[in-house]
Design an enzyme around this catalytic site. Sequence first.
Site: not given
Length: 336
Positions: A82-83, A123, A152, A184, A193, A195, A216, A218
Amino acid sequence: MTRSVAMSRDLLLVTGGAGFIGSNIARAAAEDGYRVVVADWLEDGPKWRNIADIALHDVIRPETVNTFVEQEGGRLAAVVHMGAISATTERDADKIVARNIRATLDLWDLCARKALGLVYASSAATYGDGTSGFTDSEEAADLAALAPLNPYGWSKLFVDRRVMADVTEGRPRPPQFAGLRFFNVYGPGEAHKGDMRSVVHKIYPAAEAGESVTLFKSHDPRYADGGQLRDFVYVQDCVEVVRWLLESPDVSGIFNVGTGEARSFADLAKAVFSALGKDADIAYVDMPESLQKAYQYFTQADVSKLRAAGYTRPFTSLEDGVSAYVNGHLKPRNAG
């Protein structure tokens, strides 16, 4: 859960084991009877608290992982990797190559040589804006069609493509492998973690205080303010998938890990207020311009391949997961 692994192989290495998902996996594995070795950097923040209550066998530094696997391979049941740099906002691509690509491929090669199973974190960021859908196909053409929005996501797709190339071309591979495309994720263990914490953790203090919370606006006319959709998955569900894989050595592949249901950020905020027994109070603010250019308005895991592989456990609903998180972790200790 009763382990089927031979007692001579009772060590389980969890890299990133003091992080969010990793610490929850490490805790469950220790409860299942593994001697868990965590590899992570703890530094001077609160991350150590994630593993303070776990009966661990050892803690090692990430730069010693390869040596550890070389020396202890005969006693390891598997490696759960998981690192990684998990910040979608990280722009130093060289750092991402070193920690996300190179470290994972080194472990891949080592586990192949040592005949060790490898479960690693991919991911949902591999899917980019979702134009190509959210189906966890292992076909080279389908993998090539994906277009991540940030370094990422690219690093995770890079590993998935290399892994599947090795498998399809018959090169050495671990006896079991599983690349898990987490959607998510929210839940206990994410306080460090910054932000990159879930929206649940970010808005909890204001909601608990009876104040308005902000989401936020849209910037896509197809979605109302707060109507942006995500597949929100409770971290314990991610843990259960890993547990199942460790007990299912014949299962390999790339798998989505999500609920299979997209829910709105407004729904998420309302669930936090509901867990606190309060009326929802939500305000909307402009999304930063830099984020607008690389924003996913919709994600939803296709979990049919995971189900077809034999995973039958139901996923936690958004309301039940948020309630468990708020009332079982955030509310009692104001931490998480």
